[in-house]
Design a protein around this motif. Sequence first.
Motif, PDB file in Angstrom:
ATOM      1  N   MET A   1       4.984   0.300  -7.542  1.00  0.00           N
ATOM      2  CA  MET A   1       5.196   0.207  -6.100  1.00  0.00           C
ATOM      3  C   MET A   1       6.119   1.297  -5.593  1.00  0.00           C
ATOM      4  O   MET A   1       5.992   1.771  -4.456  1.00  0.00           O
ATOM      5  CB  MET A   1       5.766  -1.171  -5.746  1.00  0.00           C
ATOM      6  N   GLN A   2       7.056   1.733  -6.439  1.00  0.00           N
ATOM      7  CA  GLN A   2       7.987   2.782  -6.034  1.00  0.00           C
ATOM      8  C   GLN A   2       7.382   4.175  -6.161  1.00  0.00           C
ATOM      9  O   GLN A   2       7.790   5.103  -5.452  1.00  0.00           O
ATOM     10  CB  GLN A   2       9.265   2.696  -6.873  1.00  0.00           C
ATOM     11  N   HIS A   3       6.391   4.336  -7.043  1.00  0.00           N
ATOM     12  CA  HIS A   3       5.758   5.648  -7.251  1.00  0.00           C
ATOM     13  C   HIS A   3       4.237   5.497  -7.234  1.00  0.00           C
ATOM     14  O   HIS A   3       3.560   5.747  -8.250  1.00  0.00           O
ATOM     15  CB  HIS A   3       6.208   6.259  -8.581  1.00  0.00           C
ATOM     16  N   PRO A   4       3.653   5.071  -6.107  1.00  0.00           N
ATOM     17  CA  PRO A   4       2.200   4.826  -6.070  1.00  0.00           C
ATOM     18  C   PRO A   4       1.362   6.081  -6.287  1.00  0.00           C
ATOM     19  O   PRO A   4       0.318   6.031  -6.934  1.00  0.00           O
ATOM     20  CB  PRO A   4       1.987   4.248  -4.664  1.00  0.00           C
ATOM     21  N   ALA A   5       1.815   7.234  -5.745  1.00  0.00           N
ATOM     22  CA  ALA A   5       1.027   8.469  -5.867  1.00  0.00           C
ATOM     23  C   ALA A   5       0.929   8.912  -7.320  1.00  0.00           C
ATOM     24  O   ALA A   5      -0.129   9.379  -7.777  1.00  0.00           O
ATOM     25  CB  ALA A   5       1.656   9.568  -5.013  1.00  0.00           C
ATOM     26  N   GLU A   6       2.027   8.770  -8.050  1.00  0.00           N
ATOM     27  CA  GLU A   6       2.033   9.193  -9.463  1.00  0.00           C
ATOM     28  C   GLU A   6       1.048   8.364 -10.277  1.00  0.00           C
ATOM     29  O   GLU A   6       0.276   8.907 -11.084  1.00  0.00           O
ATOM     30  CB  GLU A   6       3.446   9.032 -10.028  1.00  0.00           C
ATOM     31  N   TYR A   7       1.030   7.060 -10.064  1.00  0.00           N
ATOM     32  CA  TYR A   7       0.119   6.206 -10.823  1.00  0.00           C
ATOM     33  C   TYR A   7      -1.326   6.389 -10.362  1.00  0.00           C
ATOM     34  O   TYR A   7      -2.258   6.274 -11.154  1.00  0.00           O
ATOM     35  CB  TYR A   7       0.531   4.746 -10.689  1.00  0.00           C
ATOM     36  N   LYS A   8      -1.507   6.680  -9.074  1.00  0.00           N
ATOM     37  CA  LYS A   8      -2.859   6.898  -8.565  1.00  0.00           C
ATOM     38  C   LYS A   8      -3.477   8.137  -9.187  1.00  0.00           C
ATOM     39  O   LYS A   8      -4.682   8.175  -9.484  1.00  0.00           O
ATOM     40  CB  LYS A   8      -2.822   7.030  -7.042  1.00  0.00           C
ATOM     41  N   SER A   9      -2.652   9.170  -9.410  1.00  0.00           N
ATOM     42  CA  SER A   9      -3.162  10.392 -10.034  1.00  0.00           C
ATOM     43  C   SER A   9      -3.591  10.147 -11.476  1.00  0.00           C
ATOM     44  O   SER A   9      -4.410  10.878 -12.028  1.00  0.00           O
ATOM     45  CB  SER A   9      -2.091  11.487  -9.996  1.00  0.00           C
ATOM     46  N   ARG A  10      -3.047   9.098 -12.078  1.00  0.00           N
ATOM     47  CA  ARG A  10      -3.437   8.737 -13.452  1.00  0.00           C
ATOM     48  C   ARG A  10      -4.591   7.746 -13.475  1.00  0.00           C
ATOM     49  O   ARG A  10      -5.039   7.328 -14.555  1.00  0.00           O
ATOM     50  CB  ARG A  10      -2.246   8.119 -14.192  1.00  0.00           C
ATOM     51  N   GLY A  11      -5.065   7.365 -12.307  1.00  0.00           N
ATOM     52  CA  GLY A  11      -6.161   6.417 -12.242  1.00  0.00           C
ATOM     53  C   GLY A  11      -5.730   4.975 -12.413  1.00  0.00           C
ATOM     54  O   GLY A  11      -6.562   4.107 -12.704  1.00  0.00           O
TER      55      GLY A  11
END
Length: 386
Positions: free
Chosen positions: A165-175
Amino acid sequence: MNLKKIKTRRLFILLFAALAVCIAYFIVEPVIAQRNDVHVSYQQFYADAGNREITSASFGSGRIVFTKKGDSAQYRTDNPDSPLLKEYLMRNGVQVIEKVDADEVFSKILDYLFYIVFFVILFVLFRKFVSPNTFRVIHHTGVAFKDVVGMDNLKRDMMQIVDIMQHPAEYKSRGVRMPKGILLEGAPGNGKTLFARAFAGEGKINFIPAKATDFESMFMAIGPAKVKLLFSKARRHAPCVVFIDEFDGIGTRRNYSGSAIETENTRIVTALLNELDGFQANSGILVLAATNSIHALDEALIRPGRFDARFSVPYPDTDARIRLSEMYMSGKNPAPECTPAVLAKMFNGFSCAKIESVLNRAALIARQAGRSQFTLDDVRTAEKEQ
């Protein structure tokens, strides 16, 4: 008194004065006009109309005001409310005038006032039951995982979700997507609500608490409207945790029996389904739902993709009971025999809330007996009363 209230009061005064003037006019005008009229019998009026001596006739409530050829005076007679009279007058060249009298005006005013009051009441009730302030956003819960005793495995699992929740973009880039919803199942009193607040506090995330009774209403369709309001507010304050306590109170299996209660429950569940499907997995909104019985929930509501994870909130283990006993005995002056280890054995199978309640009751029993310290006997007595 602020300027807005003063202007509102002046507006109401002006509207009331205008209404009073209109009412007074319609009351006084017929009385004044009647004083200047010459009363004639209806037989004479009918005969004059047949002789084409009448030029105009004005119909009012209970009377007819008419004029004659070559005469500037006004005459009046009784109005028999005959459906054929107007046609008879028009056939004899009389100009027929429909006049709005005071009774009709009063009737219309009362009708309009009724509709205005009715819709104002509906608006006020709607604002009361579906107010923008129905669900409060808590920006800082003031509770973190260190304030929750036990549940170490659950804390470890939830910390990863905090990071997503704090780093959504980072996890989204990992799928990797964030779960939309998480179910907390456990017996009452084991700290599901406290854990949810601690989860939001640990991640420094906005927190919106709700419970099943918040969606109940004496009016149909209010429940689904509150569901939409809740998620609309969550979107505006993302990242956000939406916590729904007593989830089995609104998410029960849908029953199409046709009763009003079941119909409203079906609408609420459908609204929840639509909202859970309406936001993206990485939108920063997480639904935490607490329930005492997961088997009572609607299957479509708790399927993967809506609620992706289920965690059990167990009864406190031995270590947790020792720490809870230490915490809840603080300031209660226990006897030396009431050690946390001894109490932990006595409290085997107790919920967190029950441990606190028993210790509090034991202290009260000792005080009622005139003793400054509570003993193990007081604890046993308190346990039997629970």
